[in-house]
Design an enzyme around this catalytic site. Structure first.
Site, PDB file in Angstrom:
ATOM      1  N   HIS A   1       0.883  -1.169   0.000  1.00 49.21           N
ATOM      2  CA  HIS A   1       0.000   0.000   0.000  1.00 49.21           C
ATOM      3  C   HIS A   1       0.923   1.222   0.000  1.00 49.21           C
ATOM      4  O   HIS A   1       2.022   1.167   0.556  1.00 49.21           O
ATOM      5  CB  HIS A   1      -0.825  -0.057   1.294  1.00 49.21           C
ATOM      6  CG  HIS A   1      -1.873   0.988   1.447  1.00 49.21           C
ATOM      7  ND1 HIS A   1      -1.598   2.283   1.817  1.00 49.21           N
ATOM      8  CD2 HIS A   1      -3.218   0.920   1.299  1.00 49.21           C
ATOM      9  CE1 HIS A   1      -2.732   2.972   1.895  1.00 49.21           C
ATOM     10  NE2 HIS A   1      -3.732   2.164   1.582  1.00 49.21           N
TER      11      HIS A   1
ATOM     12  N   ASP B   1       3.247  -4.166   8.049  1.00 46.15           N
ATOM     13  CA  ASP B   1       1.942  -3.523   7.936  1.00 46.15           C
ATOM     14  C   ASP B   1       0.885  -4.606   8.174  1.00 46.15           C
ATOM     15  O   ASP B   1       0.679  -5.481   7.333  1.00 46.15           O
ATOM     16  CB  ASP B   1       1.841  -2.917   6.534  1.00 46.15           C
ATOM     17  CG  ASP B   1       0.488  -2.282   6.263  1.00 46.15           C
ATOM     18  OD1 ASP B   1      -0.444  -2.459   7.064  1.00 46.15           O
ATOM     19  OD2 ASP B   1       0.367  -1.616   5.215  1.00 46.15           O
TER      20      ASP B   1
ATOM     21  N   GLN C   1      -4.332  -5.371   7.161  1.00 43.42           N
ATOM     22  CA  GLN C   1      -5.286  -6.307   6.563  1.00 43.42           C
ATOM     23  C   GLN C   1      -5.187  -7.697   7.188  1.00 43.42           C
ATOM     24  O   GLN C   1      -5.867  -8.617   6.740  1.00 43.42           O
ATOM     25  CB  GLN C   1      -5.068  -6.395   5.041  1.00 43.42           C
ATOM     26  CG  GLN C   1      -5.273  -5.078   4.310  1.00 43.42           C
ATOM     27  CD  GLN C   1      -6.733  -4.619   4.264  1.00 43.42           C
ATOM     28  OE1 GLN C   1      -7.656  -5.392   4.531  1.00 43.42           O
ATOM     29  NE2 GLN C   1      -6.941  -3.360   3.931  1.00 43.42           N
TER      30      GLN C   1
ATOM     31  N   LYS D   1     -10.319  -0.387  10.571  1.00 44.05           N
ATOM     32  CA  LYS D   1     -10.449  -1.597   9.739  1.00 44.05           C
ATOM     33  C   LYS D   1     -10.746  -2.827  10.587  1.00 44.05           C
ATOM     34  O   LYS D   1     -10.962  -3.917  10.062  1.00 44.05           O
ATOM     35  CB  LYS D   1      -9.159  -1.830   8.948  1.00 44.05           C
ATOM     36  CG  LYS D   1      -8.906  -0.782   7.879  1.00 44.05           C
ATOM     37  CD  LYS D   1      -7.589  -1.045   7.195  1.00 44.05           C
ATOM     38  CE  LYS D   1      -7.131   0.125   6.359  1.00 44.05           C
ATOM     39  NZ  LYS D   1      -7.829   0.238   5.085  1.00 44.05           N
TER      40      LYS D   1
ATOM     41  N   CYS E   1      -4.836   2.430  -3.472  1.00 46.26           N
ATOM     42  CA  CYS E   1      -3.553   2.927  -2.944  1.00 46.26           C
ATOM     43  C   CYS E   1      -2.415   1.935  -3.174  1.00 46.26           C
ATOM     44  O   CYS E   1      -1.514   1.819  -2.336  1.00 46.26           O
ATOM     45  CB  CYS E   1      -3.653   3.273  -1.463  1.00 46.26           C
ATOM     46  SG  CYS E   1      -4.892   4.506  -1.097  1.00 46.26           S
TER      47      CYS E   1
HETATM   48  N1  PMP Z   1      -1.806  -0.515   4.674  1.00 48.52           N
HETATM   49  C1  PMP Z   1      -2.772  -1.278   4.142  1.00 48.52           C
HETATM   50  C2  PMP Z   1      -2.436  -2.665   3.669  1.00 48.52           C
HETATM   51  C3  PMP Z   1      -4.060  -0.776   4.011  1.00 48.52           C
HETATM   52  O1  PMP Z   1      -5.019  -1.528   3.478  1.00 48.52           O
HETATM   53  C4  PMP Z   1      -4.334   0.542   4.466  1.00 48.52           C
HETATM   54  C5  PMP Z   1      -5.721   1.150   4.351  1.00 48.52           C
HETATM   55  N2  PMP Z   1      -6.279   1.043   3.067  1.00 48.52           N
HETATM   56  C6  PMP Z   1      -3.298   1.286   5.019  1.00 48.52           C
HETATM   57  C7  PMP Z   1      -2.048   0.714   5.107  1.00 48.52           C
HETATM   58  C8  PMP Z   1      -3.498   2.671   5.521  1.00 48.52           C
HETATM   59  O2  PMP Z   1      -4.330   2.691   6.633  1.00 48.52           O
HETATM   60  P1  PMP Z   1      -4.892   4.066   7.207  1.00 48.52           P
HETATM   61  O3  PMP Z   1      -5.467   4.802   6.029  1.00 48.52           O
HETATM   62  O4  PMP Z   1      -5.949   3.642   8.158  1.00 48.52           O
HETATM   63  O5  PMP Z   1      -3.769   4.786   7.831  1.00 48.52           O
END
Ligand code: PMP
Length: 435
Positions: free
Chosen positions: A135, A212, A215, A238, A390
């Site tokens: 991401h 990270d 997910q 999430k 993203c």
């Molecule tokens: N890493 C991953 C794998 C994500 O799916 C997301 C959210 N789409 C993020 C980072 C970023 O999370 P946040 O927008 O809540 O900071």
């Protein structure tokens, strides 16, 4: 039938009973943000209604109560990922956590405020390794850190079937590697990356590991200390929790050696006009007023998940993933991203390669733009995410600029998946594609 009592679970999530466009809502966008059980909503309201006060300050009763609730929440959320309370730093989310880590390492690199900064110092020619599945939140902070320090950013490529190439990983991670940053589960592929192997490769060369867990935390049992990762981040919204709260887990020795990123109130011991001494972790990384009511509500979210049981959550979502994958494969003109059947020398069917997944699939519909697919599904009450999620480099890798992503959570049913599949099977005819 699921391993879970879904009627009871769904009754806990008020929004799931809503209609969208005159249709019952089928919410398959939990990868973007999850719905919240009433217990989470109630926990935040209860704190603001009865317990609100500034934490770690003031001698009054309410402040002491608020502090206790706040620190209990830290213990609950830390415990959810197998950690001790002092190993959990509150952040506003995964993005904030990853930026904190990258900036703190950058501070160490220039010798700022570091108790033991040498460990993190990055210089010309040092290497930061990421994967092609990241991401942007776990990519751009490292690009910036590389630019600031003269370090080189390298990556581990993804294969056609969505798995990371570990042979290449073993050659990319080498003597110059100082940081290895990777996602536990890709938010586009749904594949659980072989993080144990990546951590082992990083440890062999003494590199810091950053994971990270956005997910994975809502979908799998997680024991971060047992995994041996140095630092890991996740986002509350999430995982059934509120917005603007997240966690940064760190091994104790790693957090202790890491200098702060944000500085100011609540993270110091003694301050003069010339200099300041910093508190130990986690407070060293929690400058300023914290998201207190959100922390309390996130604790309610992890208590909810724990009460259902993370092994059961994972088993339930895995069954949904298989139903979704099989259904999508049987619809003409659909290409799944990171499908084992597209890998070289592998057989069809998810799990055929021994790849572990969460309940998430992204796909391309031949001849129909992802945004049109999203609108078509929305008209039928089905909420999915469309776009690059993203993860532009990963989409480029698969020759796409956008895809459609359906992502399940603890509250989704087989009926949700079937409604979704039924709607997807009508897309190409509706748009006159491939007729
Ligand atoms: N890493 C991953 C794998 C994500 O799916 C997301 C959210 N789409 C993020 C980072 C970023 O999370 P946040 O927008 O809540 O900071």
């Amino acid at each position: 039938a699921s391993v879970l009592d879904l009627a009871a679970i769904r009754a806990d999530f008020p929004l799931l009973a809503e209609q969208v466009n005159g249709q019952p809502l089928v919410y398959l966008d939990s990868g973007a943000t999850s719905q919240k059980p009433q217990a989470v909503i109630d926990a935040e309201v209860a704190f603001l209604t009865r317990s609100n006060a500034a934490v770690h300050r003031g001698a009054h009763t309410l402040a002491a109560e608020a502090t206790e609730l706040f620190e209990d929440a830290r213990a609950a959320v830390a415990g959810f990922v197998g950690a001790q309370p002092e190993q959990l730093v509150w952040t506003s989310g995964a993005t904030a956590g990853l930026n904190l880590v990258a900036y703190a390492i950058g501070n160490a690199s220039v010798g700022r405020g570091a108790p033991a900064s040498a460990r993190f110092a990055l210089g010309q020619g040092d290497e930061i390794v990421i994967t092609e599945t990241e991401h942007h939140a776990n990519l751009i902070p490292w690009q910036e850190l590389a630019a600031r320090t003269g370090a080189v950013l390298r990556h581990i490529p993804v294969r056609d079937d969505g798995t990371l190439d570990l042979e290449v990983a073993a050659s990319v991670i080498g003597e110059r590697t100082r940081i290895v940053a990777f996602t536990h589960v890709s938010n586009v592929l749904g594949i659980v990356n072989p993080v144990g192997e990546l951590i082992a490769l990083a440890q062999k060369v003494g590199a810091v590991t950053v994971m990270d867990a956005c997910q994975s935390a809502p979908h799998l049992p997680l024991d971060l200390p047992a995994l041996g990762v140095d630092l890991a981040v996740f986002s509350g919204h999430k995982m059934l929790g509120p917005y603007a709260i997240g966690g940064l887990y760190g091994r104790s020795d790693v957090l202790e050696a890491l200098p702060p990123f944000l500085t100011g109130g609540s993270m110091i011991t003694t301050v003069t006009l010339e200099k300041a001494d910093y508190l130990p972790p986690p407070q060293r990384f929690e400058a300023g007023t914290q998201p207190v009511s959100q922390a309390v509500a996130l604790a309610a979210a992890v208590r909810y998940l724990d009460a259902v049981g993370m092994p059961a959550v994972h088993a339930h979502e895995k069954a949904l993933e298989q139903r979704m994958g099989e259904g999508l494969r049987s619809i003409p003109g659909i290409r799944l991203l990171g499908d084992p059947s597209t890998g070289s020398g592998t057989t069809t069917g998810s799990g055929a390669t021994g790849v572990e997944r969460v309940g998430l699939w992204a796909f391309d519909v031949d001849g129909v733009h992802a945004h049109d697919v999203g609108q078509f599904l929305d008209a039928r009450g089905v909420a999915v995410r469309v776009g690059h999620h993203c993860a532009q480099p990963l989409h480029r890798r698969f020759g796409l600029t956008a895809s459609v992503r359906a992502s399940a959570a603890v509250y989704n049913t087989e009926a949700d998946v079937d409604t979704f599949l039924d709607a997807v099977s009508g897309v190409r005819a509706f748009f006159g594609a491939g007729a």
